[in-house]
Scaffold this motif. Structure first.
Motif, PDB file in Angstrom:
ATOM      1  N   GLN A   1       0.822  -1.210   0.000  1.00 57.67           N
ATOM      2  CA  GLN A   1       0.000   0.000   0.000  1.00 57.67           C
ATOM      3  C   GLN A   1       0.856   1.260   0.000  1.00 57.67           C
ATOM      4  OE1 GLN A   1      -2.785  -0.409   3.269  1.00 57.67           O
ATOM      5  NE2 GLN A   1      -4.305  -1.357   1.924  1.00 57.67           N
ATOM      6  N   VAL A   2       1.928   1.265   0.778  1.00 58.22           N
ATOM      7  CA  VAL A   2       2.817   2.437   0.790  1.00 58.22           C
ATOM      8  C   VAL A   2       3.462   2.618  -0.575  1.00 58.22           C
ATOM      9  CG1 VAL A   2       4.951   3.397   1.750  1.00 58.22           C
ATOM     10  CG2 VAL A   2       3.251   2.385   3.272  1.00 58.22           C
ATOM     11  N   GLY A   3       4.020   1.547  -1.127  1.00 56.40           N
ATOM     12  CA  GLY A   3       4.698   1.647  -2.424  1.00 56.40           C
ATOM     13  C   GLY A   3       3.767   2.051  -3.550  1.00 56.40           C
ATOM     14  N   ALA A   4       2.646   1.364  -3.659  1.00 56.35           N
ATOM     15  CA  ALA A   4       1.700   1.684  -4.734  1.00 56.35           C
ATOM     16  C   ALA A   4       1.062   3.053  -4.505  1.00 56.35           C
ATOM     17  CB  ALA A   4       0.626   0.604  -4.825  1.00 56.35           C
ATOM     18  N   GLY A   5       0.835   3.413  -3.251  1.00 54.33           N
ATOM     19  CA  GLY A   5       0.288   4.740  -2.950  1.00 54.33           C
ATOM     20  C   GLY A   5       1.240   5.848  -3.380  1.00 54.33           C
ATOM     21  N   LEU A   6       2.521   5.663  -3.118  1.00 61.52           N
ATOM     22  CA  LEU A   6       3.512   6.660  -3.548  1.00 61.52           C
ATOM     23  C   LEU A   6       3.614   6.724  -5.068  1.00 61.52           C
ATOM     24  CD1 LEU A   6       6.316   6.082  -0.883  1.00 61.52           C
ATOM     25  CD2 LEU A   6       4.802   8.076  -1.097  1.00 61.52           C
ATOM     26  N   MET A   7       3.505   5.571  -5.718  1.00 64.69           N
ATOM     27  CA  MET A   7       3.537   5.565  -7.183  1.00 64.69           C
ATOM     28  C   MET A   7       2.339   6.312  -7.753  1.00 64.69           C
ATOM     29  SD  MET A   7       4.872   1.670  -7.834  1.00 64.69           S
ATOM     30  CE  MET A   7       4.484   1.664  -9.556  1.00 64.69           C
ATOM     31  N   LEU A   8       1.169   6.077  -7.177  1.00 68.91           N
ATOM     32  CA  LEU A   8      -0.038   6.761  -7.641  1.00 68.91           C
ATOM     33  C   LEU A   8       0.079   8.261  -7.397  1.00 68.91           C
ATOM     34  CD1 LEU A   8      -2.900   6.428  -8.832  1.00 68.91           C
ATOM     35  CD2 LEU A   8      -3.732   6.223  -6.491  1.00 68.91           C
ATOM     36  N   ALA A   9       0.567   8.629  -6.223  1.00 64.89           N
ATOM     37  CA  ALA A   9       0.674  10.050  -5.871  1.00 64.89           C
ATOM     38  C   ALA A   9       1.663  10.792  -6.757  1.00 64.89           C
ATOM     39  CB  ALA A   9       1.083  10.199  -4.407  1.00 64.89           C
ATOM     40  N   THR A  10       2.742  10.127  -7.140  1.00 66.57           N
ATOM     41  CA  THR A  10       3.777  10.792  -7.943  1.00 66.57           C
ATOM     42  C   THR A  10       3.559  10.663  -9.440  1.00 66.57           C
ATOM     43  OG1 THR A  10       5.171   8.821  -7.823  1.00 66.57           O
ATOM     44  CG2 THR A  10       5.538  10.540  -6.147  1.00 66.57           C
ATOM     45  N   GLY A  11       2.530   9.921  -9.841  1.00 64.14           N
ATOM     46  CA  GLY A  11       2.230   9.794 -11.263  1.00 64.14           C
ATOM     47  C   GLY A  11       3.064   8.758 -11.986  1.00 64.14           C
ATOM     48  N   ARG A  12       3.687   7.850 -11.257  1.00 65.99           N
ATOM     49  CA  ARG A  12       4.501   6.791 -11.862  1.00 65.99           C
ATOM     50  C   ARG A  12       3.670   5.510 -11.950  1.00 65.99           C
ATOM     51  NH1 ARG A  12       7.492  10.553 -12.781  1.00 65.99           N
ATOM     52  NH2 ARG A  12       9.437  11.013 -11.744  1.00 65.99           N
ATOM     53  N   LEU A  13       3.538   4.953 -13.125  1.00 68.24           N
ATOM     54  CA  LEU A  13       2.779   3.714 -13.329  1.00 68.24           C
ATOM     55  C   LEU A  13       1.435   3.775 -12.600  1.00 68.24           C
ATOM     56  CD1 LEU A  13       5.710   1.178 -12.904  1.00 68.24           C
ATOM     57  CD2 LEU A  13       4.658   1.886 -15.045  1.00 68.24           C
ATOM     58  N   THR A  14       0.703   4.838 -12.842  1.00 70.02           N
ATOM     59  CA  THR A  14      -0.506   5.107 -12.073  1.00 70.02           C
ATOM     60  C   THR A  14      -1.591   4.057 -12.268  1.00 70.02           C
ATOM     61  OG1 THR A  14      -1.308   6.543 -13.839  1.00 70.02           O
ATOM     62  CG2 THR A  14      -0.141   7.586 -12.021  1.00 70.02           C
ATOM     63  N   ARG A  15      -1.761   3.577 -13.469  1.00 70.24           N
ATOM     64  CA  ARG A  15      -2.832   2.595 -13.703  1.00 70.24           C
ATOM     65  C   ARG A  15      -2.545   1.272 -12.997  1.00 70.24           C
ATOM     66  NH1 ARG A  15      -4.225   2.847 -19.911  1.00 70.24           N
ATOM     67  NH2 ARG A  15      -6.020   1.665 -19.221  1.00 70.24           N
ATOM     68  N   PRO A  16      -1.352   0.688 -13.136  1.00 70.90           N
ATOM     69  CA  PRO A  16      -1.079  -0.535 -12.369  1.00 70.90           C
ATOM     70  C   PRO A  16      -1.099  -0.288 -10.859  1.00 70.90           C
ATOM     71  CG  PRO A  16       0.547  -0.261 -14.115  1.00 70.90           C
ATOM     72  CD  PRO A  16      -0.270   0.989 -14.082  1.00 70.90           C
ATOM     73  N   ALA A  17      -0.598   0.860 -10.424  1.00 69.92           N
ATOM     74  CA  ALA A  17      -0.596   1.165  -8.989  1.00 69.92           C
ATOM     75  C   ALA A  17      -2.022   1.220  -8.450  1.00 69.92           C
ATOM     76  CB  ALA A  17       0.128   2.486  -8.725  1.00 69.92           C
ATOM     77  N   ALA A  18      -2.929   1.815  -9.205  1.00 69.53           N
ATOM     78  CA  ALA A  18      -4.325   1.894  -8.771  1.00 69.53           C
ATOM     79  C   ALA A  18      -4.942   0.495  -8.683  1.00 69.53           C
ATOM     80  CB  ALA A  18      -5.128   2.773  -9.720  1.00 69.53           C
ATOM     81  N   LEU A  19      -4.629  -0.368  -9.633  1.00 67.64           N
ATOM     82  CA  LEU A  19      -5.140  -1.744  -9.585  1.00 67.64           C
ATOM     83  C   LEU A  19      -4.595  -2.507  -8.382  1.00 67.64           C
ATOM     84  CD1 LEU A  19      -5.162  -3.015 -13.278  1.00 67.64           C
ATOM     85  CD2 LEU A  19      -7.108  -2.687 -11.755  1.00 67.64           C
ATOM     86  N   VAL A  20      -3.321  -2.328  -8.102  1.00 69.50           N
ATOM     87  CA  VAL A  20      -2.712  -2.995  -6.951  1.00 69.50           C
ATOM     88  C   VAL A  20      -3.359  -2.499  -5.657  1.00 69.50           C
ATOM     89  CG1 VAL A  20      -0.565  -3.172  -5.613  1.00 69.50           C
ATOM     90  CG2 VAL A  20      -0.538  -3.548  -8.081  1.00 69.50           C
ATOM     91  N   LEU A  21      -3.562  -1.188  -5.547  1.00 70.43           N
ATOM     92  CA  LEU A  21      -4.208  -0.644  -4.354  1.00 70.43           C
ATOM     93  C   LEU A  21      -5.628  -1.179  -4.204  1.00 70.43           C
ATOM     94  CD1 LEU A  21      -2.957   3.050  -4.379  1.00 70.43           C
ATOM     95  CD2 LEU A  21      -2.393   1.261  -2.723  1.00 70.43           C
ATOM     96  N   ALA A  22      -6.340  -1.293  -5.312  1.00 77.44           N
ATOM     97  CA  ALA A  22      -7.689  -1.855  -5.252  1.00 77.44           C
ATOM     98  C   ALA A  22      -7.633  -3.295  -4.745  1.00 77.44           C
ATOM     99  CB  ALA A  22      -8.349  -1.793  -6.629  1.00 77.44           C
ATOM    100  N   GLY A  23      -6.641  -4.035  -5.186  1.00 77.16           N
ATOM    101  CA  GLY A  23      -6.484  -5.414  -4.721  1.00 77.16           C
ATOM    102  C   GLY A  23      -6.168  -5.500  -3.242  1.00 77.16           C
ATOM    103  N   THR A  24      -5.369  -4.575  -2.717  1.00 77.48           N
ATOM    104  CA  THR A  24      -5.043  -4.603  -1.284  1.00 77.48           C
ATOM    105  C   THR A  24      -6.222  -4.150  -0.441  1.00 77.48           C
ATOM    106  OG1 THR A  24      -4.166  -2.345  -1.182  1.00 77.48           O
ATOM    107  CG2 THR A  24      -2.610  -4.118  -1.735  1.00 77.48           C
TER     108      THR A  24
END
Length: 181
Positions: A67-90
């Motif tokens: 959640q921390v890693g994918a949240g930071l990726m989403l917040a910074t605009g890096r690989l946002t679509r996969p990060a959002a999917l991973v966060l949804a999964g968690t």
């Protein structure tokens, strides 16, 4: 529209970064609530790979780290679509373990868990939107269909050109046979 997307992603990811950090640092407080869920998941994890640690505290930490890693990726605009999917999964096991309002007898606790369950459902919806957001650019499906259509038209043009050239060559051959010589 880019500033709105950036702000919305940062706002959406904030809860995952903060709660993920807290849960990573202090997973013990979540063990009693998470144990029923992790007990169900453990056999699947062990069948997939027997070396994966399956104790509840480790699984909580792993979920929190993701959640921390994918949240930071989403917040910074890096690989946002996969990060959002991973966060949804968690969010699925977190919601099921943390807010099982259907198991609660106390009306106040039931109402509180139901509100948090619905809040997480709203976050899940926001993450799904973030996962399909192409930032105004054509998506993979459209680009693939467009490329296929372009290729099909190119082949059709090549076939028409080849037929036309074959007819021209046939006429030229017929004319060459009739010439005296």
């Amino acid at each position: 529209m880019k500033p709105v997307r950036s702000l919305a992603r940062a706002m959406l990811s904030g809860i995952f970064v903060v709660s993920g950090y807290r849960n990573f640092m202090n997973p013990g407080r979540l063990v009693p609530a998470a144990k029923p869920i992790t007990d169900r998941v453990t056999p699947m994890l062990q069948s997939a790979n027997p070396r994966i640690p399956t104790d509840t505290e480790t699984l909580i930490r792993a979920n929190a780290a993701v959640q921390v890693g994918a949240g930071l990726m989403l917040a910074t605009g890096r690989l946002t679509r996969p990060a959002a999917l991973v966060l949804a999964g968690t969010l699925v096991p977190t919601t099921l373990a943390g807010h099982p309002f259907w198991n609660t007898d106390d009306p106040m606790a039931r109402n509180n868990n139901q509100v948090h369950f619905l809040k997480n459902l709203g976050l899940f919806g926001g993450l799904l939107l973030a996962a399909v957001d192409t930032e105004g650019k054509p998506g993979l499906r459209w680009r693939t269909g467009h490329r296929i259509g372009h290729s099909r038209r190119s082949v059709q043009r090549a076939v028409r050109t080849a037929r036309r050239e074959a007819r021209i060559a046939a006429r030229a051959a017929g004319t060459a046979r009739r010439l005296p010589g």
